[in-house]
Motif scaffolding. Structure first.
Motif, PDB file in Angstrom:
ATOM      1  N   UNK B 629       0.736  -1.222  -0.111  1.00 60.80           N
ATOM      2  CA  UNK B 629      -0.012  -0.065  -0.134  1.00 60.80           C
ATOM      3  C   UNK B 629       0.855   1.213   0.114  1.00 60.80           C
ATOM      4  N   UNK B 630       1.862   1.219   0.777  1.00 55.31           N
ATOM      5  CA  UNK B 630       2.773   2.300   1.076  1.00 55.31           C
ATOM      6  C   UNK B 630       3.642   2.706  -0.518  1.00 55.31           C
ATOM      7  N   UNK B 631       4.009   1.681  -0.950  1.00 53.80           N
ATOM      8  CA  UNK B 631       4.683   1.786  -2.366  1.00 53.80           C
ATOM      9  C   UNK B 631       3.867   2.358  -3.345  1.00 53.80           C
ATOM     10  N   UNK B 632       2.424   1.697  -3.353  1.00 53.03           N
ATOM     11  CA  UNK B 632       1.514   2.272  -4.406  1.00 53.03           C
ATOM     12  C   UNK B 632       1.182   3.768  -4.196  1.00 53.03           C
ATOM     13  N   UNK B 633       1.142   4.036  -2.826  1.00 55.03           N
ATOM     14  CA  UNK B 633       0.859   5.643  -2.593  1.00 55.03           C
ATOM     15  C   UNK B 633       2.073   6.571  -2.946  1.00 55.03           C
ATOM     16  N   UNK B 634       3.188   5.763  -2.810  1.00 62.14           N
ATOM     17  CA  UNK B 634       4.554   6.609  -2.984  1.00 62.14           C
ATOM     18  C   UNK B 634       4.587   6.782  -4.700  1.00 62.14           C
ATOM     19  N   UNK B 635       4.246   5.921  -5.428  1.00 56.41           N
ATOM     20  CA  UNK B 635       4.025   5.800  -6.741  1.00 56.41           C
ATOM     21  C   UNK B 635       3.243   6.780  -7.356  1.00 56.41           C
ATOM     22  N   UNK B 636       1.981   6.481  -6.622  1.00 57.72           N
ATOM     23  CA  UNK B 636       0.981   7.665  -7.297  1.00 57.72           C
ATOM     24  C   UNK B 636       1.344   9.208  -6.968  1.00 57.72           C
ATOM     25  N   UNK B 637       1.727   9.191  -5.579  1.00 56.34           N
ATOM     26  CA  UNK B 637       2.016  10.651  -5.377  1.00 56.34           C
ATOM     27  C   UNK B 637       3.192  10.978  -6.486  1.00 56.34           C
ATOM     28  N   UNK B 638       4.155  10.268  -6.492  1.00 55.44           N
ATOM     29  CA  UNK B 638       5.284  10.610  -7.666  1.00 55.44           C
ATOM     30  C   UNK B 638       4.886  10.849  -8.955  1.00 55.44           C
ATOM     31  N   UNK B 639       3.786  10.070  -9.431  1.00 50.78           N
ATOM     32  CA  UNK B 639       3.166  10.536 -10.527  1.00 50.78           C
ATOM     33  C   UNK B 639       2.467  11.734 -10.741  1.00 50.78           C
ATOM     34  N   UNK B 640       1.703  12.230  -9.794  1.00 52.23           N
ATOM     35  CA  UNK B 640       0.977  13.208  -9.687  1.00 52.23           C
ATOM     36  C   UNK B 640       1.865  14.377  -9.576  1.00 52.23           C
ATOM     37  N   UNK B 641       2.951  14.421  -8.824  1.00 50.59           N
ATOM     38  CA  UNK B 641       3.838  15.486  -8.591  1.00 50.59           C
ATOM     39  C   UNK B 641       4.787  15.673  -9.850  1.00 50.59           C
ATOM     40  N   UNK B 642       4.887  14.703 -10.582  1.00 50.52           N
ATOM     41  CA  UNK B 642       5.513  14.787 -12.001  1.00 50.52           C
ATOM     42  C   UNK B 642       4.591  15.100 -13.023  1.00 50.52           C
ATOM     43  N   UNK B 643       3.329  15.342 -12.750  1.00 47.92           N
ATOM     44  CA  UNK B 643       2.293  15.969 -13.524  1.00 47.92           C
ATOM     45  C   UNK B 643       1.883  14.757 -14.796  1.00 47.92           C
ATOM     46  N   UNK B 644       2.136  13.672 -14.305  1.00 47.22           N
ATOM     47  CA  UNK B 644       1.768  12.533 -15.438  1.00 47.22           C
ATOM     48  C   UNK B 644       0.405  12.014 -15.688  1.00 47.22           C
ATOM     49  N   UNK B 645      -0.472  12.376 -14.323  1.00 46.71           N
ATOM     50  CA  UNK B 645      -1.793  11.903 -14.378  1.00 46.71           C
ATOM     51  C   UNK B 645      -3.035  12.963 -14.695  1.00 46.71           C
ATOM     52  N   UNK B 646      -3.813  12.470 -15.406  1.00 43.42           N
ATOM     53  CA  UNK B 646      -4.999  13.368 -15.640  1.00 43.42           C
ATOM     54  C   UNK B 646      -5.995  13.106 -14.386  1.00 43.42           C
ATOM     55  N   UNK B 647      -6.067  12.097 -13.901  1.00 41.10           N
ATOM     56  CA  UNK B 647      -7.190  11.687 -12.823  1.00 41.10           C
ATOM     57  C   UNK B 647      -6.629  10.434 -12.090  1.00 41.10           C
ATOM     58  N   UNK B 648      -6.947  10.598 -10.536  1.00 45.24           N
ATOM     59  CA  UNK B 648      -6.925   9.442  -9.858  1.00 45.24           C
ATOM     60  C   UNK B 648      -7.728   9.255  -8.980  1.00 45.24           C
ATOM     61  N   UNK B 649      -8.202   7.965  -8.671  1.00 43.87           N
ATOM     62  CA  UNK B 649      -9.475   7.589  -7.838  1.00 43.87           C
ATOM     63  C   UNK B 649      -9.162   6.117  -7.209  1.00 43.87           C
ATOM     64  N   UNK B 650      -9.366   6.495  -5.952  1.00 41.59           N
ATOM     65  CA  UNK B 650      -9.427   5.237  -5.025  1.00 41.59           C
ATOM     66  C   UNK B 650     -10.400   4.164  -5.413  1.00 41.59           C
ATOM     67  N   UNK B 651      -9.905   2.931  -5.447  1.00 42.76           N
ATOM     68  CA  UNK B 651     -11.019   1.879  -5.654  1.00 42.76           C
ATOM     69  C   UNK B 651     -11.334   1.303  -4.259  1.00 42.76           C
ATOM     70  N   UNK B 652     -12.602   1.491  -4.064  1.00 43.42           N
ATOM     71  CA  UNK B 652     -13.117   0.981  -2.679  1.00 43.42           C
ATOM     72  C   UNK B 652     -14.351   0.224  -2.938  1.00 43.42           C
ATOM     73  N   UNK B 653     -15.436   0.605  -2.025  1.00 40.73           N
ATOM     74  CA  UNK B 653     -16.636  -0.176  -2.123  1.00 40.73           C
ATOM     75  C   UNK B 653     -17.464  -0.270  -3.692  1.00 40.73           C
ATOM     76  N   UNK B 654     -17.655  -1.250  -3.831  1.00 44.36           N
ATOM     77  CA  UNK B 654     -18.123  -1.436  -5.266  1.00 44.36           C
ATOM     78  C   UNK B 654     -17.083  -1.903  -6.206  1.00 44.36           C
ATOM     79  N   UNK B 655     -16.060  -1.875  -5.886  1.00 42.95           N
ATOM     80  CA  UNK B 655     -14.792  -2.452  -6.592  1.00 42.95           C
ATOM     81  C   UNK B 655     -14.315  -1.678  -8.050  1.00 42.95           C
ATOM     82  N   UNK B 656     -13.768  -2.475  -8.753  1.00 41.17           N
ATOM     83  CA  UNK B 656     -13.098  -1.553 -10.020  1.00 41.17           C
ATOM     84  C   UNK B 656     -14.501  -1.195 -10.880  1.00 41.17           C
ATOM     85  N   UNK B 657     -15.588  -1.811 -10.922  1.00 41.99           N
ATOM     86  CA  UNK B 657     -16.561  -1.151 -12.078  1.00 41.99           C
ATOM     87  C   UNK B 657     -17.042  -0.215 -11.484  1.00 41.99           C
TER      88      UNK B 657
END
Lengths: 231, 758
Positions: B629-657
């Motif tokens: 989990x920590x690695x994932x969060x560091x990765x996404x934080x890095x991606x947002x910080x580098x301006x690579x992402x247009x959107x990010x959304x946590x997958x929680x209740x109800x799953x991927x769909x």
């Protein structure tokens, strides 16, 4: 050119309005305490949103008896520019500086969301930076924004071009669905006959920077500056 | 009938003429026989009626944490604070540049159960005072709410009035209500949870202290008059709800947000004079709590005269004055000789400011009624020496039974699209617009990400920074496994912040549990705190403040253990904030995950799918690998910080769909995705495996994203593209979902309003 922002007990958009003038318009601005009665140094006075005196009794009903309101009447008589936003609009109606009244929203619930406004014309001091028919995206946040006036008054408002903004859809059509609070004729903002005192329920100061999701409020605020420059 | 009415004892008795108190009386106040004996020992005599009331309320679980304190020591900062400098400064999160954030969350569950409008309103008011009493300007409120099923008309009444009460108070005080969560689950039907959180901003050098320092300094009561409302509110919070709870309505305080607004402005202005030595808000236990705590903290004492307290009702007894929980009041300790300067500020705001006593040095709180001494109590005994208890724990039997259910044996649904629509329309997942439209979430003009995304984001004026805030807790997971459930609450809160581009900084909690005197409930509490403490240390998000709410049960049922996490994150550059909605046609859609794309059948444990489709609450909560989990969060934080992402959304209740559908709705665009995964289709689409984030990005950033993912040992799975007006999801080659965006948006947006019409 000097702007003033009135502070009533319970005003809560006073600092937002102050910042919008100072940081976005980059114009000199001062707060005006509700007990103050000397408004001579001001060119434009903004009556901000909030819950003046808790909006107890009726929105704006108590605020209109503040000492500053007597002075504001004189200021308006002398031709000074006055814009009431949200609770400010309600207060101006209560003080009879503007015709009509703002009653409870049709759904009886407080509503906070971005809405679309159609600029009815750009001849006023409050919309001279807009195009006629332009659609502005500006938020509302009120429980009592349902504008009402009698049929004669409405006819006069229409005939004199006193309706500044109406709730509309994204294309500028005046539909019932686009009217969030049940206002008569989708009215979102009006001006007095003389053209120097206006009120609107939507909050231009909340749509004055891109970080807030819209800059369309600047069209309204910058219109005030243009009007004062020309004056 | 009140205790006073049915007893003939002298409620104005002085300390010089005390006699044994009828056990029936102190027991009704919530004090047990051993505690009464302890009071007699401390005082060296029997208490007056006023004194026994003061002890009963300060030694209640609500104020004294008599059951929870030994367990709360698991929280590192709490432990350090108890053993060291006190609880005060622990609450400040340094965000650099001389600025700090204070935050706190508190429950108002029982008042809201019997008087939802005022209960919720005063919950908001109380937590705001906790913030500005520290010298911070409140800049945001959040609410974590739990109700029963909306099919129940009484639940709809509670829901409607709680939301109205929060709006009534929050809108008027001019603090934006920017976020939170609402869940609906049968166990909360008779005992809703109303947890109010508030966040404040201060210059760290301006922090105010709740200390009564300086012998002879005047003690000033400011704000509203004192009435009979809310007497023994704290005691009411420390018993189960039952058929007679309705009669507790008079225990619910009445809120006046206009007074609170004046109090905020006046207090901050008065603090700026520099003449206030110490200040404490009045919440539970009113004047009793604020006098004894400020005196205890400073090691001083205090004497006050209840006749000097401004009242709004006639003939109030000292007992009533000391126990009143009237709202919108503060206690200030003023630099001697400067009373007038401070009082003038409060008068400018049309508020009372009356000197009711002075600081002494003998360690006692003396309460006079004119000449008569009606209470004389060692301050520390009230504030710090509440007896604590090590309660028994026992793992409830349902846990093992729930874990042993074989989830791989469940039949697959016939129509996956129908399931998706059903989940989107499930009130816990559905759009909460109906709720947050009623809250002013924009006042103060800092809200940069409006409600509805993974976390609220507020810019910090005068800096490039922004803060992100969220609340999280899946009570169902905590029911099935309180340890893992609480860890997931922490992990998910952090993930939500990360999806907004924020680095998680700290936690406030609100720990809602059933009757701790029942070993099964206390087991849930202990396991949840253990899990939360471990996760908070792992994610480096210390618990800086919090609140415990026990006795959340009715004769019918107990609530799920619900340890709500409120978490704060920092965004260094506000322009680099991120939202959940897909942005641009043609962007690639991908899943970044700490493990495989699908968690298999086991990831259906405790899921919304399992409840909505199979009517089951079973299995174990999804597995959480905190390191991944920590690695994932560091990765996404890095991606947002580098301006690579247009959107990010946590997958929680109800799953991927559901997560993909939400990104479509928020972005107003369709998407076409193709998934490849072993295991049941239902688990891949709707399973709630942890450590997964749905992102979208311009195609040209994909190589960099892959590289970043590899560096963090994170799985990057490109699954499709943004675009069109349909959501199409295929799985292992089968076309399972093909819906118009409008259809899914309508299901999601229309669900709660459909319950609440008329």
């Amino acid at each position: 050119m000097k702007f003033g922002v009135i502070q009533f007990p319970g005003s809560n958009c006073d600092s937002d309005t102050y910042y919008a003038v100072r940081d976005v318009l980059r114009q000199p601005v001062e707060y005006i305490w509700h007990q103050d009665t000397d408004l001579r140094k001001f060119d434009c006075i903004l009556v901000p949103g909030g819950f003046s005196y808790g909006d107890y009794l009726r929105t704006g009903a108590v605020a209109r008896f503040s000492p500053v309101m007597g002075a504001l009447e004189g200021f308006a008589d002398r031709g000074g520019l006055v814009l009431g936003i949200c609770n400010g609009f309600q207060i101006l109606c209560e003080a009879h500086l503007l015709p009509g009244a703002l009653t409870a929203n049709v759904g009886l619930k407080f509503i906070c969301r971005h809405v679309n406004l159609r600029v009815e014309h750009n001849r006023s001091a409050f919309a001279n930076e807009c195009r006629e028919g332009q659609v502005l995206r500006i938020p509302i946040a009120h429980g009592e924004g349902n504008y009402y006036c009698d049929p004669e008054t409405l006819a006069r408002l229409e005939a004199n071009g006193q309706i500044l903004f109406r709730y509309c859809d994204e294309q500028g059509s005046l539909t019932d669905e686009a009217n969030p609070n049940g206002s008569l004729a989708n009215i979102a903002g009006i001006v007095n006959e003389r053209g120097n005192v206006a009120g609107m329920m939507p909050h231009p100061e909340r749509a004055s920077e891109s970080v807030l999701g819209s800059e369309d409020g600047q069209f309204v605020l910058k219109s005030l500056v243009s009007a004062l420059v020309k004056a | 009938m009140s205790i006073i009415e049915k007893t003939a004892i002298d409620v104005r008795g002085t300390i010089h003429d005390t006699a044994p108190i009828d056990p029936e009386i102190y027991r009704e106040m919530g004090m047990n026989d051993a505690e009464y004996r302890e009071v007699v020992k401390v005082l060296g005599r029997h208490p007056t009626y006023t004194e026994v009331g003061m002890y009963a309320v300060m030694w209640s679980e609500h104020c004294g944490y008599k059951y929870s304190r030994p367990v709360l020591r698991l929280f590192k900062k709490y432990r350090e604070a108890l053993d060291g400098a006190g609880l005060e400064n622990a609450g400040i999160i340094d965000i650099g540049g001389g600025l700090g954030i204070v935050m706190k969350m508190e429950s108002h569950n029982h008042p809201s159960a019997v008087e939802p409008f005022q209960g919720a309103a005063t919950g908001v008011g109380g937590i705001l005072r906790d913030i500005f009493t520290m010298g911070a300007r409140p800049i945001a409120s959040l609410n974590s709410l739990r109700f029963g099923s909306l099919d129940d008309p009484h639940v709809r009444y509670l829901f409607e009035h709680v939301v109205a009460g929060i709006g009534f108070y929050g809108n008027c005080v001019g603090v934006p209500t920017v976020g939170g969560e609402v869940y609906f689950e049968d166990c909360y039907a008779g005992n809703p949870l109303v947890n109010a959180m508030s966040v404040g901003l201060l210059k760290t050098e301006d922090v105010a202290y709740a200390r009564a320092d300086g012998v002879g300094n005047p003690v000033m009561l400011v704000g509203s008059g004192t009435g009979r409302d809310g007497i023994h509110g704290a005691t009411f919070a420390s018993v189960e709800l039952g058929p007679e709870s309705e009669s507790r309505r008079p225990n619910v305080q009445m809120g006046d947000p206009f007074q609170e607004k004046l109090l905020i402005e006046a207090t901050l202005e008065a603090l700026a004079t520099g003449h206030i030595v110490g200040i404490q808000d009045m919440g539970a236990a009113g004047i009793t709590c604020s006098t004894c705590e400020t005196a205890a903290k400073a090691g001083s004492g205090m004497e006050i005269d209840v006749l000097k307290v401004p009242k709004r009702e006639a003939d109030m007894t000292p007992y009533e004055v000391m126990l009143s929980e009237s709202q919108e009041r503060m206690l200030c300790i003023i630099e001697k000789g400067r009373e007038e300067k401070v009082a003038a500020v409060f008068r400018k705001w049309s508020l009372n400011a009356v000197v009711i006593g002075r600081v002494t040095d003998d360690g006692f709180v003396h309460v006079f009624e004119g000449e008569n001494l009606v209470a004389r109590i060692p301050a520390k005994s009230l504030a710090d020496e509440c007896p604590t208890y090590a309660l028994e724990t026992e793992e409830p039997e349902y846990v093992r039974a729930a874990h042993s259910v074989d989830l791989s044996a469940l039949p697959e649904p016939a129509d996956y699209e129908e399931v998706l629509l059903k989940l989107l329309a499930s009130p816990s997942i559905a759009s909460k617009e109906w709720v947050y439209d009623q809250y002013d979430h924009m006042v103060q003009t800092n809200t940069s990400v409006l409600p509805g995304s993974d976390a609220a984001v507020l810019r910090i004026r005068g800096t490039k920074k922004a803060i992100a805030i969220t609340t999280d807790c899946n009570g169902r997971y905590c029911y099935l496994d309180p340890f893992v459930g609480a860890q997931i609450a922490v992990a998910e809160a952090a993930r939500n912040l990360v999806c907004s581009g924020a680095r998680p900084m700290g936690v406030t909690d609100c720990l809602n549990f059933a009757n701790p005197e029942k070993p099964q409930a206390f087991w849930q509490f202990r396991r949840a705190v253990e899990g939360m403490a471990e996760a908070c240390e792992f994610f480096n998000t210390p618990v800086v403040s919090g609140n415990v709410s026990f006795y959340n049960e009715t004769p019918q049922t107990a609530i799920y253990p619900t340890p709500v996490v409120g978490m704060l994150g920092l965004i260094d550059d506000c322009d680099r904030r991120c939202e959940q909605g897909f942005k641009a046609e043609g962007d690639i859609v991908a899943v970044l995950s700490g493990g495989p794309l699908s968690g298999g059948a086991a990831s259906l444990g405790g899921s919304e799918y399992l409840r909505a489709v199979h009517g089951m609450v079973a299995g174990a909560p999804p597995r959480l690998d905190m390191a991944a989990e920590k690695r994932l969060q560091d990765c996404v934080l890095g991606a947002i910080g580098a301006g690579l992402l247009a959107s990010a959304h946590d997958c929680s209740e109800g799953g991927l769909a559901v997560a993909i559908a939400e990104s479509c709705i928020a972005g107003g665009t369709g998407a076409e995705v193709e998934l490849m995964a072993p295991g049941p289709y239902s688990a891949t689409l709707f399973g709630e495996a942890q450590s997964r984030i749905i992102v979208s990005a311009p195609v040209e950033n994909v190589d960099q994203l892959r590289k970043l993912a590899a560096e963090h040992n994170i799985t990057f799975t490109a699954i499709g593209n943004v675009g069109g007006s349909k959501l199409r999801i295929g799985l292992n080659g089968a076309k399972l979902i093909d819906s118009d965006l409008e259809t899914i948006a309508r299901a999601w947006r229309g669900a709660i309003p459909a319950y609440m019409v008329g």
